[in-house]
Design a protein around this motif. Structure first.
Motif, PDB file in Angstrom:
ATOM      1  N   LEU A 160      37.504  36.988  27.720  1.00  0.00           N
ATOM      2  CA  LEU A 160      36.213  37.588  27.357  1.00  0.00           C
ATOM      3  C   LEU A 160      35.093  36.557  27.245  1.00  0.00           C
ATOM      4  O   LEU A 160      33.915  36.921  27.264  1.00  0.00           O
ATOM      5  N   THR A 161      35.465  35.281  27.111  1.00  0.00           N
ATOM      6  CA  THR A 161      34.431  34.229  27.007  1.00  0.00           C
ATOM      7  C   THR A 161      34.197  33.523  28.339  1.00  0.00           C
ATOM      8  O   THR A 161      33.336  32.653  28.438  1.00  0.00           O
ATOM      9  N   THR A 166      35.893  35.342  39.211  1.00  0.00           N
ATOM     10  CA  THR A 166      37.156  35.213  39.937  1.00  0.00           C
ATOM     11  C   THR A 166      38.323  35.017  38.977  1.00  0.00           C
ATOM     12  O   THR A 166      39.387  35.631  39.130  1.00  0.00           O
ATOM     13  N   LYS A 167      38.128  34.159  37.965  1.00  0.00           N
ATOM     14  CA  LYS A 167      39.194  33.938  36.982  1.00  0.00           C
ATOM     15  C   LYS A 167      39.492  35.208  36.200  1.00  0.00           C
ATOM     16  O   LYS A 167      40.649  35.522  35.909  1.00  0.00           O
ATOM     17  N   ILE A 172      43.356  39.797  35.499  1.00  0.00           N
ATOM     18  CA  ILE A 172      43.668  41.232  35.447  1.00  0.00           C
ATOM     19  C   ILE A 172      44.750  41.570  36.474  1.00  0.00           C
ATOM     20  O   ILE A 172      45.720  42.273  36.178  1.00  0.00           O
ATOM     21  N   VAL A 173      44.588  41.043  37.702  1.00  0.00           N
ATOM     22  CA  VAL A 173      45.554  41.322  38.777  1.00  0.00           C
ATOM     23  C   VAL A 173      46.935  40.797  38.415  1.00  0.00           C
ATOM     24  O   VAL A 173      47.954  41.488  38.588  1.00  0.00           O
ATOM     25  N   LYS A 380      38.905  48.564  28.640  1.00  0.00           N
ATOM     26  CA  LYS A 380      37.448  48.725  28.732  1.00  0.00           C
ATOM     27  C   LYS A 380      36.674  47.436  28.480  1.00  0.00           C
ATOM     28  O   LYS A 380      35.691  47.147  29.173  1.00  0.00           O
ATOM     29  N   ARG A 381      37.108  46.621  27.519  1.00  0.00           N
ATOM     30  CA  ARG A 381      36.334  45.416  27.181  1.00  0.00           C
ATOM     31  C   ARG A 381      36.378  44.393  28.314  1.00  0.00           C
ATOM     32  O   ARG A 381      35.352  43.820  28.688  1.00  0.00           O
TER      33      ARG A 381
END
Length: 452
Positions: A160-161, A166-167, A172-173, A380-381
Motif C-alpha cells: 500500500l506504500t 508494476t510491483k 497481486i498476480v 478493495k484497498r
C-alpha cells in the motif's frame, strides 16, 4: 483399461444415404494405416443396414463381407428394432457392434426397453483391468470455496506504500497464483445418467406402460384390440414427448432474451449443432508437424490480426478517441488528449467491479473476474491503490496490458487465415482499469456539455 490399446469408433448412417456409398467409405476407412494396424478395434452404431439372416440382401451382404475381410465379427445377431407397421410386427437388426477382439474379452448386449423405436445396445470388456476406468477418471479443478477462504486469509496490503504500479500488480498476480495452486483439487469426472429435462416422471411412467403393452402384443400378435391399444398409446406418447421438448426449448430461449451467448447456445442445442473447439479446427486444417510449424502459424495469425487492428485504428478519429498503436511498449496516460483522469473513489471502483461478468475468461495473469467480484471487500484497498498509482504515474504494468488474442473461425475456407477473427482476453485488473478510464471520460463529456 489402457485406452491407447483400443480404438472404438461410432458410426451413424442416415436412412437416406446410399448403402453402397457407406460401404465404400467404411472400407476405405478400415484400410487406413492407423485403423488397419489396430489389433483391438470396435465399430458400433446405428448403421440402418438390416443384417438379420432372413432379411439379408446384396447390400447388407457386401457390408458384412467388408467387415469380415477386416477381421471384424458382428456381436449383435438379434433384432434391435421391433415395431408395429401396417398392422404387422416388423423386426430388423440395424444397430451393430463389430469387434476385432478376442471373443472372450467382449460381451455384447441388447437392452430391450421401448424408450424409442430402437433398442439400446452396449458392450462390456472383460479381463483388461480397471486402472484407468472412465468411472474412476479424475480431473483437476480450482475450488471456489478454497479460493474464497485463502483470499480472506491473505495479506493484500503489504504494498500500500509502494509507488511502483508494476510491483503492486506483480504482487497481486503472485498471490493469486499461490492461491490457485493450493486451491486446485482432483474430483471425479462424473458421467451422470440424467435423462433429457423434458422427460418428466409422467412420461417415464408412460414409457413403462408402452413396454407392457408391447410385450402383450408380441405374445398375441393377431389381437386387434391390443394392436389398437398399443398404437394409440405409442402415438400419444410420441406427441407428448414432442410437446414437452418444444415447450422446454421455447421457455429456454424466452428466459435467455437479452443474453446473446446463452440464446445462441440454446439455438445450437435445438439444431443439434456442436461447435468444435478452435484447437480442433486449427489442428484439422493446418499442418502442424513440428514446433517450428506451430510458431510459423502463430506468427501468421499475429500478422493477420495486427493488420486488421491497424485498419480499425485508422478508421477511428483520433480527435474523438486516443488509440495507442499495438507497437507501443509503454502507455502513458498523461499523454491522452482532452481527458484529465482523476483519482478514483472507492464507491466508483466498487460499482465497476460489481459489473464484471463472473463467467468471463481470465487474461494472461489467470485472475478470474468472479474471484475479484465475489471477494472485493478483501481486495478493495490494494486495487484502489493500484489504479490511483497508475493514474498518478501514468504507467501501466506491461503484463497487465498484454492481451491474449484467440483466433475464432468466421466463415469460408477453414484453411484460410483471412477467415478468422481475433477475440481478446484481457487481464481482469486491466479490464477494470479501462472501465475506470471510460467512466472518467463519460463524466468529463457530460460536464463539458453541461457547461456549454
Amino acid at each position: 483399461m489402457n485406452k491407447k490399446d483400443y480404438l472404438i469408433a461410432v458410426f451413424y448412417r442416415p436412412p437416406s444415404k446410399s448403402i453402397n456409398q457407406f460401404n465404400e467409405q467404411i472400407e476405405n476407412w478400415l484400410q487406413t494405416g492407423h485403423v488397419n494396424s489396430k489389433k483391438n478395434l470396435i465399430i458400433m452404431g446405428d448403421m440402418n443396414i438390416d443384417i438379420l439372416e432372413r432379411n439379408i440382401n446384396p447390400q447388407s451382404e457386401s457390408y458384412l463381407n467388408i467387415l469380415y475381410t477386416a477381421g471384424l465379427q458382428n456381436g449383435i445377431k438379434e433384432p434391435t428394432r421391433e415395431e408395429l407397421y401396417a398392422d404387422h410386427i416388423t423386426s430388423s437388426c440395424i444397430d451393430h457392434i463389430n469387434s476385432r477382439i478376442n471373443p472372450n474379452q467382449i460381451e455384447t448386449m441388447i437392452i430391450k426397453t421401448k424408450i424409442a423405436d430402437h433398442y439400446m445396445i452396449g458392450f462390456k470388456l472383460n479381463g483388461i483391468g480397471t486402472e484407468t476406468s472412465v468411472t474412476d477418471e479424475k480431473i483437476e479443478v480450482i475450488s471456489d470455496r478454497l479460493v474464497g477462504n485463502m483470499i480472506r486469509n491473505t495479506n493484500w496490503n503489504d504494498h500500500l506504500t509502494s509507488n511502483d504500479p508494476t510491483k503492486i500488480y506483480d504482487s497481486i498476480v503472485q498471490k493469486f497464483e499461490t492461491i490457485y495452486a493450493k486451491a486446485t483439487i482432483k474430483i471425479r469426472n462424473k458421467r451422470d445418467g440424467k435423462t433429457q429435462p423434458w422427460i418428466t416422471e409422467h412420461i417415464k411412467d408412460r414409457i413403462k406402460m408402452k413396454d407392457v403393452l408391447w410385450n402383450r402384443l408380441k405374445r398375441q400378435p393377431n389381437n386387434n384390440q391390443l394392436k389398437n391399444e398399443y398404437k394409440n398409446h405409442r402415438n400419444n406418447l410420441t406427441n407428448e414427448i414432442r410437446r414437452e421438448k418444444r415447450n422446454h426449448y421455447y421457455n429456454k430461449v424466452k428466459d435467455h432474451i437479452g443474453d446473446a451467448k446463452k440464446t445462441w447456445n440454446a439455438v445450437n442445442e435445438i439444431l443439434n449443432v456442436r461447435k468444435k473447439p478452435i484447437q480442433s479446427i486449427i489442428r484439422e486444417n493446418f499442418k502442424i508437424g513440428k514446433e517450428e510449424d506451430l510458431n510459423k502459424l502463430c506468427n501468421s495469425f499475429n500478422e493477420h490480426f495486427k493488420t486488421k487492428i491497424e485498419e480499425m485504428n485508422r478508421n477511428i478519429s483520433t480527435d474523438e478517441l486516443y488509440v495507442p498503436t499495438i507497437e507501443t511498449d509503454e502507455l502513458d496516460l498523461r499523454n491522452e488528449p482532452h481527458t484529465i483522469i482523476r483519482k478514483i473513489q472507492m464507491n466508483k471502483l466498487h460499482s465497476i467491479v460489481k459489473k464484471l461478468n463472473r463467467t468471463a475468461s481470465p487474461g494472461i495473469d489467470n485472475i478470474k473476474p468472479k474471484h475479484i467480484r465475489d471477494h472485493f471487500e478483501y481486495l478493495k484497498r490494494i486495487l484502489l491503490h493500484l489504479y490511483n498509482i497508475i493514474i498518478e504515474t501514468g504507467k501501466i504494468p506491461t503484463k497487465m496490458k498484454t492481451t491474449l488474442l484467440k483466433p475464432i473461425y468466421k466463415n469460408g475456407q477453414k484453411k484460410d487465415i483471412q477467415n478468422y477473427r481475433p477475440i481478446e482476453g484481457q487481464p481482469t485488473p486491466e479490464l477494470i482499469r479501462k472501465m475506470v478510464v471510460l467512466m472518467e471520460r463519460l463524466t468529463a463529456t457530460q460536464t463539458e456539455e453541461a457547461i456549454r
